[in-house]
Design a protein around this motif. Structure first.
Motif, mmCIF file in Angstrom:
data_model
loop_
_atom_site.group_PDB
_atom_site.id
_atom_site.type_symbol
_atom_site.label_atom_id
_atom_site.label_comp_id
_atom_site.label_asym_id
_atom_site.label_seq_id
_atom_site.Cartn_x
_atom_site.Cartn_y
_atom_site.Cartn_z
ATOM 1 N N ILE A 17 0.856 -1.187 0.000
ATOM 2 C CA ILE A 17 0.000 0.000 0.000
ATOM 3 C C ILE A 17 0.891 1.235 0.000
ATOM 4 C CG2 ILE A 17 -1.676 1.371 1.309
ATOM 5 C CD1 ILE A 17 -2.777 -1.209 2.478
ATOM 6 N N ILE A 18 0.570 2.195 -0.844
ATOM 7 C CA ILE A 18 1.236 3.498 -0.819
ATOM 8 C C ILE A 18 0.213 4.521 -0.357
ATOM 9 C CG2 ILE A 18 2.278 5.330 -2.207
ATOM 10 C CD1 ILE A 18 3.561 3.207 -3.913
ATOM 11 N N SER A 19 0.505 5.188 0.761
ATOM 12 C CA SER A 19 -0.412 6.144 1.382
ATOM 13 C C SER A 19 0.193 7.540 1.340
ATOM 14 C CB SER A 19 -0.681 5.729 2.836
ATOM 15 O OG SER A 19 -1.475 6.685 3.494
ATOM 16 N N LEU A 20 -0.625 8.532 0.934
ATOM 17 C CA LEU A 20 -0.136 9.879 0.672
ATOM 18 C C LEU A 20 -0.940 10.918 1.446
ATOM 19 C CD1 LEU A 20 -0.075 9.148 -3.134
ATOM 20 C CD2 LEU A 20 1.961 9.258 -1.687
ATOM 21 N N ASP A 21 -0.242 11.667 2.304
ATOM 22 C CA ASP A 21 -0.895 12.677 3.157
ATOM 23 C C ASP A 21 -1.381 13.879 2.359
ATOM 24 O OD1 ASP A 21 0.092 11.020 5.116
ATOM 25 O OD2 ASP A 21 0.992 12.609 6.305
ATOM 26 N N GLY A 22 -2.268 14.654 3.010
ATOM 27 C CA GLY A 22 -2.652 15.955 2.495
ATOM 28 C C GLY A 22 -1.648 17.014 2.910
ATOM 29 N N MET A 51 -2.233 -1.086 -3.852
ATOM 30 C CA MET A 51 -3.271 -0.141 -3.445
ATOM 31 C C MET A 51 -2.639 1.232 -3.253
ATOM 32 S SD MET A 51 -5.543 -0.263 0.065
ATOM 33 C CE MET A 51 -6.566 1.106 0.588
ATOM 34 N N VAL A 52 -3.356 2.272 -3.681
ATOM 35 C CA VAL A 52 -2.948 3.639 -3.406
ATOM 36 C C VAL A 52 -4.044 4.305 -2.584
ATOM 37 C CG1 VAL A 52 -1.393 3.992 -5.327
ATOM 38 C CG2 VAL A 52 -3.822 4.364 -5.678
ATOM 39 N N ALA A 53 -3.631 5.123 -1.616
ATOM 40 C CA ALA A 53 -4.562 5.840 -0.755
ATOM 41 C C ALA A 53 -4.089 7.273 -0.635
ATOM 42 C CB ALA A 53 -4.638 5.185 0.625
ATOM 43 N N GLY A 54 -5.032 8.215 -0.613
ATOM 44 C CA GLY A 54 -4.618 9.603 -0.515
ATOM 45 C C GLY A 54 -5.693 10.503 0.044
ATOM 46 N N THR A 55 -5.249 11.610 0.616
ATOM 47 C CA THR A 55 -6.131 12.651 1.120
ATOM 48 C C THR A 55 -5.687 13.983 0.537
ATOM 49 O OG1 THR A 55 -6.587 11.532 3.218
ATOM 50 C CG2 THR A 55 -6.882 13.916 3.181
ATOM 51 N N SER A 56 -6.655 14.782 0.090
ATOM 52 C CA SER A 56 -6.383 16.137 -0.383
ATOM 53 C C SER A 56 -5.311 16.118 -1.470
ATOM 54 C CB SER A 56 -5.994 17.018 0.809
ATOM 55 O OG SER A 56 -6.035 18.389 0.468
ATOM 56 N N THR A 57 -4.200 16.813 -1.284
ATOM 57 C CA THR A 57 -3.159 16.804 -2.318
ATOM 58 C C THR A 57 -2.641 15.386 -2.542
ATOM 59 O OG1 THR A 57 -1.210 18.027 -3.063
ATOM 60 C CG2 THR A 57 -1.132 17.191 -0.813
ATOM 61 N N GLY A 58 -2.642 14.563 -1.488
ATOM 62 C CA GLY A 58 -2.270 13.158 -1.636
ATOM 63 C C GLY A 58 -3.284 12.390 -2.458
ATOM 64 N N GLY A 59 -4.557 12.818 -2.389
ATOM 65 C CA GLY A 59 -5.600 12.204 -3.209
ATOM 66 C C GLY A 59 -5.401 12.528 -4.681
ATOM 67 N N ILE A 60 -4.914 13.744 -4.962
ATOM 68 C CA ILE A 60 -4.611 14.113 -6.344
ATOM 69 C C ILE A 60 -3.499 13.224 -6.881
ATOM 70 C CG2 ILE A 60 -3.730 15.939 -7.839
ATOM 71 C CD1 ILE A 60 -5.025 17.968 -5.928
ATOM 72 N N ILE A 61 -2.436 13.064 -6.079
ATOM 73 C CA ILE A 61 -1.314 12.219 -6.507
ATOM 74 C C ILE A 61 -1.765 10.770 -6.665
ATOM 75 C CG2 ILE A 61 0.977 11.362 -5.877
ATOM 76 C CD1 ILE A 61 1.390 14.032 -4.354
ATOM 77 N N ALA A 62 -2.583 10.282 -5.721
ATOM 78 C CA ALA A 62 -3.086 8.907 -5.799
ATOM 79 C C ALA A 62 -3.901 8.699 -7.072
ATOM 80 C CB ALA A 62 -3.935 8.588 -4.569
#
Length: 400
Positions: A17-22, A51-62
């Motif tokens: 899983i790659i998880s990306l913060d906002g 799996m990719v997971a992201g929030t805010s700017t991390g959601g854009i990258i995801a």
């Protein structure tokens, strides 16, 4: 997938899983780490993660990883998207007196050009299947919303698997006061999952992915965007500098998100899931942390009296706002320096098994602790314990 896993020290049978913060425009720091991660892996993330997971700017990258873009490709697109998203609504628009400050029309137009009108399911099953989680906040329901799509054999599941990917990528970045809500949805960073690693693991193990993800066969890469520390002396808390409403709004938005992020990290490091392979990469934006990473010249990218990263003051660093695109270059250099700290250039030609640097093979913590190597912590336990044990001190504290 065997080569990337070998290069990154991931057990062969583990899912990833790659998880990306906002963090607004600070996501450019994350992209420097992802570029280095892909360089070490010798393959784009979408070719070897599950799996990719992201929030805010991390959601854009995801969302862009889901579109099978490499980190270098995402950086080019991201620079366009984020520079477009922070388009001031009008001359009088302001976060506090006349919100929202920015208009999303240019962002929405560009996002449609880049992503198109694909649904979550269409994006997830394109080429090699990927699972997805992007967070948002439903103001009407008063709860977090996980926009998910998971493969189940030849089928895909998810309550919102048929919604447009670009719609989800707009819901997750609609930060209050910065942007207009997307109908009932606002930025996922307003929830407890600005760091979505906990949500991603929960969804994978207990809900959508429970039949295919196992805690003892799971590697989670979690990337922060840099956290701004607000240095407030105890005697200054009663009368903070500047306009009180502005100070407390910023403080509550920033600090509650940081606290929730740290809770996700603490939980995943706690051995609650004993064999979970969790690897977190985060830095606090302060002079102590910047002195730990390689120093770099900044005279060409940032107007300041400082000529290098290590000369920046805490006042300058704590003022890096998520919407201040003038700091794009600075955040990129910090990300590049952080990537060199993780993957020392002097070890480029050293055999993988003999490298002493992190090289994304382990959690970035101080040895024998659960404390981030690059996140500064301030506290004074003995002083606090003494004061709060004193009847006279407690009774002498002002009440208004």
């Amino acid at each position: 997938m065997s080569t990337p896993k070998q290069n990154l020290g991931i057990p062969e049978n583990n899912k990833v899983i790659i998880s990306l913060d906002g963090g607004g425009m600070r996501g450019v720091l994350t992209l420097q780490l992802l570029k280095k991660l892909e360089e070490v892996a010798d393959a784009p993330c979408h070719q070897w993660c599950d799996m990719v997971a992201g929030t805010s700017t991390g959601g854009i990258i995801a969302g862009l990883i889901l579109k099978r873009k490499s980190a270098a490709e995402i950086e080019n697109l991201y620079m366009q998207l984020v520079s477009q998203v922070f388009t001031k609504r009008n001359f009088l628009s302001d976060r506090f007196l006349n919100p929202p400050k920015f208009d999303k029309k240019n962002y929405r137009h560009l996002l449609k050009q880049i992503v198109g009108d694909v649904t979550l399911e269409q994006a997830c099953k394109d080429q090699r299947a990927l699972d997805l989680l992007i967070t948002s906040k439903d103001m009407t329901a008063g709860e977090e919303t996980f926009f998910t799509c998971f493969g189940k054999g030849s089928n895909f599941i998810g309550t919102y698997k048929d919604v447009l990917l670009r719609a989800v990528m707009e819901t997750t970045m609609s930060a209050p006061t910065y942007f207009l809500p997307f109908e009932r949805f606002i930025d996922g960073g307003t929830t407890t999952f600005n760091n979505p690693a906990g949500a991603a693991v929960l969804e994978a193990l207990c809900y959508s992915g429970k039949d295919s993800y196992k805690a003892d066969k799971l590697t989670v890469f979690s990337f922060g965007t840099g956290t701004s520390l607000r240095f407030i002396k105890p005697e200054d808390t009663r009368d903070p500098k500047g306009i009180d409403v502005k100070f407390w709004l910023n403080y509550v938005m920033d600090e509650t998100g940081k606290d929730a992020s740290e809770m996700q990290t603490d939980m995943l490091r706690s051995k609650l899931m004993p064999n979970l392979d969790f690897r977190r990469y985060q830095i606090s934006l302060d002079d102590i942390s910047l002195k730990k990473i390689p120093d770099k010249d900044i005279t060409h990218i940032y107007h300041t009296q400082a000529t290098t990263l290590r000369q920046l003051t805490n006042d300058e660093l704590s003022a890096i706002d998520m919407a201040d695109v003038s700091k794009f270059g600075l955040m990129k250099v910090i990300g590049e320096s952080m990537a060199e700290y993780i993957c020392p250039p002097a070890e480029n030609n050293v055999v993988l098994g003999e490298r002493k640097g992190n090289w994304f093979k382990n959690d970035l913590v101080v040895p024998n602790t659960t404390h981030d190597q690059l996140v500064t912590a301030f506290g004074d336990i003995s002083r606090i314990a003494k004061q709060l044990s004193s009847v006279s001190w407690v009774d002498a504290q002002p009440t208004a």
